[in-house]
Design a protein around this motif. Structure first.
Motif, mmCIF file in Angstrom:
data_model
loop_
_atom_site.group_PDB
_atom_site.id
_atom_site.type_symbol
_atom_site.label_atom_id
_atom_site.label_comp_id
_atom_site.label_asym_id
_atom_site.label_seq_id
_atom_site.Cartn_x
_atom_site.Cartn_y
_atom_site.Cartn_z
ATOM 1 N N ILE A 92 -34.540 17.717 21.191
ATOM 2 C CA ILE A 92 -35.074 16.691 22.100
ATOM 3 C C ILE A 92 -36.515 17.034 22.476
ATOM 4 N N ALA A 93 -36.756 18.322 22.724
ATOM 5 C CA ALA A 93 -38.113 18.763 23.084
ATOM 6 C C ALA A 93 -39.085 18.455 21.949
ATOM 7 N N ASP A 94 -38.672 18.751 20.722
ATOM 8 C CA ASP A 94 -39.543 18.471 19.569
ATOM 9 C C ASP A 94 -39.839 16.978 19.468
ATOM 10 N N THR A 95 -38.820 16.168 19.703
ATOM 11 C CA THR A 95 -39.013 14.711 19.586
ATOM 12 C C THR A 95 -39.979 14.205 20.662
ATOM 13 N N PHE A 96 -39.794 14.672 21.901
ATOM 14 C CA PHE A 96 -40.732 14.268 22.957
ATOM 15 C C PHE A 96 -42.155 14.644 22.559
ATOM 16 N N SER A 97 -42.298 15.884 22.095
ATOM 17 C CA SER A 97 -43.609 16.405 21.741
ATOM 18 C C SER A 97 -44.258 15.561 20.636
ATOM 19 N N ARG A 98 -43.457 15.278 19.622
ATOM 20 C CA ARG A 98 -43.975 14.525 18.478
ATOM 21 C C ARG A 98 -44.344 13.089 18.893
ATOM 22 N N GLU A 99 -43.457 12.452 19.649
ATOM 23 C CA GLU A 99 -43.706 11.052 20.034
ATOM 24 C C GLU A 99 -44.914 10.913 20.962
ATOM 25 N N LEU A 100 -45.125 11.946 21.796
ATOM 26 C CA LEU A 100 -46.238 11.872 22.747
ATOM 27 C C LEU A 100 -47.517 12.485 22.175
ATOM 28 N N GLY A 101 -47.352 13.297 21.124
ATOM 29 C CA GLY A 101 -48.518 13.949 20.528
ATOM 30 C C GLY A 101 -49.079 15.069 21.384
ATOM 31 N N ILE A 102 -48.235 15.656 22.233
ATOM 32 C CA ILE A 102 -48.697 16.766 23.082
ATOM 33 C C ILE A 102 -47.624 17.853 23.114
ATOM 34 N N GLY A 103 -48.045 19.055 23.510
ATOM 35 C CA GLY A 103 -47.092 20.139 23.681
ATOM 36 C C GLY A 103 -46.610 20.195 25.125
ATOM 37 N N PHE A 104 -45.658 21.099 25.390
ATOM 38 C CA PHE A 104 -45.161 21.253 26.770
ATOM 39 C C PHE A 104 -46.251 21.885 27.630
ATOM 40 N N GLY A 105 -46.385 21.379 28.849
ATOM 41 C CA GLY A 105 -47.449 21.847 29.735
ATOM 42 C C GLY A 105 -48.729 21.042 29.553
ATOM 43 N N GLU A 106 -48.680 20.030 28.676
ATOM 44 C CA GLU A 106 -49.898 19.238 28.422
ATOM 45 C C GLU A 106 -49.731 17.787 28.914
ATOM 46 N N THR A 107 -50.876 17.120 29.015
ATOM 47 C CA THR A 107 -50.902 15.713 29.434
ATOM 48 C C THR A 107 -51.542 14.887 28.322
ATOM 49 N N THR A 108 -51.048 13.693 28.123
ATOM 50 C CA THR A 108 -51.627 12.835 27.064
ATOM 51 C C THR A 108 -53.118 12.582 27.362
ATOM 52 N N PRO A 109 -53.929 12.400 26.320
ATOM 53 C CA PRO A 109 -55.374 12.252 26.526
ATOM 54 C C PRO A 109 -55.749 11.124 27.490
ATOM 55 N N ASP A 110 -54.902 10.079 27.586
ATOM 56 C CA ASP A 110 -55.224 8.994 28.534
ATOM 57 C C ASP A 110 -54.812 9.342 29.970
ATOM 58 N N GLY A 111 -54.293 10.575 30.152
ATOM 59 C CA GLY A 111 -53.933 11.019 31.507
ATOM 60 C C GLY A 111 -52.650 10.376 32.019
ATOM 61 N N MET A 112 -51.891 9.729 31.149
ATOM 62 C CA MET A 112 -50.729 8.968 31.619
ATOM 63 C C MET A 112 -49.458 9.818 31.751
ATOM 64 N N ILE A 113 -49.165 10.648 30.723
ATOM 65 C CA ILE A 113 -47.852 11.325 30.711
ATOM 66 C C ILE A 113 -48.010 12.838 30.559
ATOM 67 N N THR A 114 -47.342 13.575 31.438
ATOM 68 C CA THR A 114 -47.304 15.039 31.358
ATOM 69 C C THR A 114 -45.906 15.449 30.894
ATOM 70 N N LEU A 115 -45.868 16.451 30.029
ATOM 71 C CA LEU A 115 -44.584 16.927 29.491
ATOM 72 C C LEU A 115 -44.361 18.374 29.938
ATOM 73 N N GLU A 116 -43.190 18.607 30.552
ATOM 74 C CA GLU A 116 -42.901 19.955 31.057
ATOM 75 C C GLU A 116 -41.445 20.317 30.796
ATOM 76 N N HIS A 117 -41.172 21.612 30.873
ATOM 77 C CA HIS A 117 -39.785 22.072 30.921
ATOM 78 C C HIS A 117 -39.417 22.346 32.365
ATOM 79 N N THR A 118 -38.130 22.271 32.682
ATOM 80 C CA THR A 118 -37.658 22.671 34.007
ATOM 81 C C THR A 118 -36.315 23.368 33.808
#
Ligand code: SF4
Length: 604
Positions: A92-118
């Protein structure tokens, strides 16, 4: 700071009376609306609530939901605890990363979505799961992730993506969540039929001391894990000197594998509030505080509505049931810190501080919230009190097993067909639980969450009670295909992240324990490592200041006791003097990062 942010800080601080004790509410609100709490905002908040800047900064840097760095308008927090991993969280983590084009701890270039683990969001019975802002998304699959990401990009609103609703109050208009309760077994206390407020009416027909005696006679022990007798706690608080007394409900279950309080908060909030009110009457308190973990913020508005309902019925506020007794309850939201489940850390957080545990003595019953005598009981304890009052202490004391009266609510998850919440009388055996939950070829059960005890097949005949296999409520099942050391490594990783860092044995010791387990897991273990793990684990237990460090080495120590052969099977007998675990590249990595250059060792 721009004018808009300044106005937000001003408005927020004013709405909380510029009260430094409401700092958690202030920083949560600013984080939510502003996406971060940078230096100039910290300065402004500090000035407005009249505390040193460092106090605000220490709060902002402590809680995982708060940040000085700008986060996206949408924050995706994917749970990565061991049960979620067992259910495919890495894919699931890989899919989120791939679909958003960012790694965990990063935010999409448009500043819209941040991806994190908890580490734990209380959804182990429907893993893998994620929080997106405050919405819960359960039973994730790669297809669902693709749908979610497309939906977020199109709507920018996670609420709109909750298409199917869960059962019971999860479908309530103020909750509207896809969470399921998964109540699998009901027994005589928690899920028994109950006419609302009969316990409170009976209590108020008695004197406060008689109520306390009833709870003592029932031998009701705190359901949070430590098992301290509830009646004694109430008696100490009543007897303690203090201008005010407080009743605090610990709704901060954060141990990976625990989710039973989530179900009580969803389905039986009125009983929790009634139990708190009875406690208030018994100890002479007019204020109740419920500390709700930040991960359960999706229940906040619903819980507020339930409190409002009680107020309108004269069951909260002034002159409750027409008697000279006043009691009010306020909900305090946390902001993502496991340690706040420890009662003194929880009090620190309620006071608007970092969630640091406090030295004991003095105990909260003498010196708790703001220095006032306070009882801290968990959600399940307050619900259990009602049946003590309704059916009588004698009836309650007869339930369960010797030394452990009543029933226990268990969160059962892992390798079983029917994960969920089960209510059993104390004394039930692990064997029975495994059978009823549909455990699949179990080889190990973690009793009481990561800080509890890992048992093997030989111990499955043992019973759940305070004198044998004590638990705050989590039972995690591992099937024969699981690598026990991977489980232990994951638990230690969790403790490394969650230690508050105050004392060295806990802060440093867990890193060492985790790394030595990792070394053995990779097949690089040496014969002396097992003795070292045991010695280190015991040292952390005796030298740590709070319950966290006194129990967190348990995954290593109890798995060494129950699964020593697994460790031994991975130990190499060496004939040379080389140290196989030493990795020069890894050892130099931090220094290289700080110096921002590669070591000459590599370039030569
Ligand atoms: Fe903090 Fe760990 Fe020490 Fe507790 S034992 S005070 S969590 S560092």
């Amino acid at each position: 700071m721009d004018i808009k942010t300044k106005e937000l800080v001003n408005r927020t601080c004013t709405s909380f009376g510029n009260d430094r004790y409401r700092l958690m509410d202030i920083v949560r609100t600013v984080q939510w609306e502003n996406g971060c709490i940078p230096d100039d905002v910290i300065d402004d908040i500090a000035a407005r609530v009249s505390v040193a800047r460092v106090e605000v900064e220490s709060v902002v840097s402590f809680y995982s939901f708060l940040s000085k760095k700008q986060k996206g308008k949408i924050v995706i927090r994917l749970c990565n605890d061991i049960i979620d991993k067992m259910n495919g969280a890495e894919l699931i983590a890989d899919t989120f990363s791939r679909e958003l084009g960012i790694g965990f701890g990063e935010t999409t270039p448009d500043g819209m979505i941040t991806l994190e683990h908890t580490p734990c969001i209380g959804m182990c019975d429907q893993a893998p799961a994620a929080l997106i802002n405050e919405e819960v998304f359960t039973l994730l699959s790669s297809d669902k992730v693709r749908e979610i990401v497309a939906g977020l990009k199109a709507t920018e609103d996670p609420k709109k993506l909750v298409k199917r609703l869960g059962d019971g109050n999860n479908a309530h208009i103020l909750v509207k969540s896809m969470v399921y309760n998964n109540i699998r077994r009901q027994d005589a206390v928690i899920f028994a039929d109950y006419k609302a407020n009969t316990g409170l009416e009976k209590a108020m027909a008695m004197s406060p001391v008689e109520v306390i005696n009833e709870v003592k006679t029932a031998r009701l022990r705190g359901r949070g894990g430590a098992g301290f007798p509830a009646g004694m706690k109430w008696e100490f608080t009543r007897a303690a000197e203090g201008k005010e007394k407080l009743v605090i409900c610990n709704a901060d279950e954060g141990e990976p594998g625990t989710f039973k309080d989530r179900v009580l908060l969803t389905e039986l909030p009125d009983r929790i509030f009634e139990g708190m009110t009875i406690a208030g009457y018994a100890v002479g308190a007019e204020t109740g505080l419920i500390y709700l973990r930040g991960e359960y913020a999706y229940l906040y508005n619903f819980l507020q509505s339930q409190l409002e309902e009680r107020r309108s019925q004269g069951l909260l506020g002034k002159n409750i049931l027409g008697k000279n007794f006043n009691f009010e309850i306020r909900i305090q939201l946390g902001a993502g810190a496991y340690i706040c489940g420890e009662e003194t850390a929880l009090i620190s957080s309620l006071e608007g501080l970092r969630g640091d545990p406090k030295n004991r003595p003095p105990f909260p019953v003498q010196h708790g919230y703001k220095g006032f005598p306070s009882i801290v009981n968990n959600v399940e304890t307050f619900v259990s009190v009602l049946q003590v009052l309704e059916k009588g202490a004698g009836w309650f004391a007869e339930l369960g097993s010797h030394g452990s009266s009543g029933t226990k609510l268990l969160s059962i998850a892992g390798d079983c067909q029917r994960p969920g919440v089960y209510e059993y009388p104390f004394g039930v055996t692990v064997d029975t639980i495994l059978k009823e939950s549909g455990a699949e070829d179990p080889i190990a059960v973690q009793i009481g969450g990561p800080s509890g005890r890992m048992i093997s097949k030989e111990q499955f005949g043992g019973s759940i009670c305070y004198d044998h296999l004590a638990t705050g409520g989590a039972l995690t099942i591992f099937g024969s295909h699981k690598n026990i050391l991977e489980v232990v490594h994951a638990y230690m990783d969790f403790f490394v992240d969650e230690s508050c860092g105050f004392c060295v044995p806990c802060r440093v010791g867990h890193v060492l324990l985790r790394d030595y387990v990792g070394k053995i897991l990779k097949g690089n273990g040496e014969p002396d490592d097992l003795a070292l793990l045991e010695k280190l684990g015991q040292a952390i237990k005796v030298a740590s200041r709070c319950g966290f460090g006194q129990t967190s080495p348990n995954p290593v120590l109890t798995s060494l006791a129950s699964f020593r052969h697994v460790y031994e099977g991975l130990i190499k007998k060496r004939t040379d003097k080389n140290v196989p675990s030493f990795d020069i590249r890894r050892a130099l990595a931090d220094a290289e990062r700080i110096a921002d250059r590669h070591s000459v060792l590599y370039s030569n």
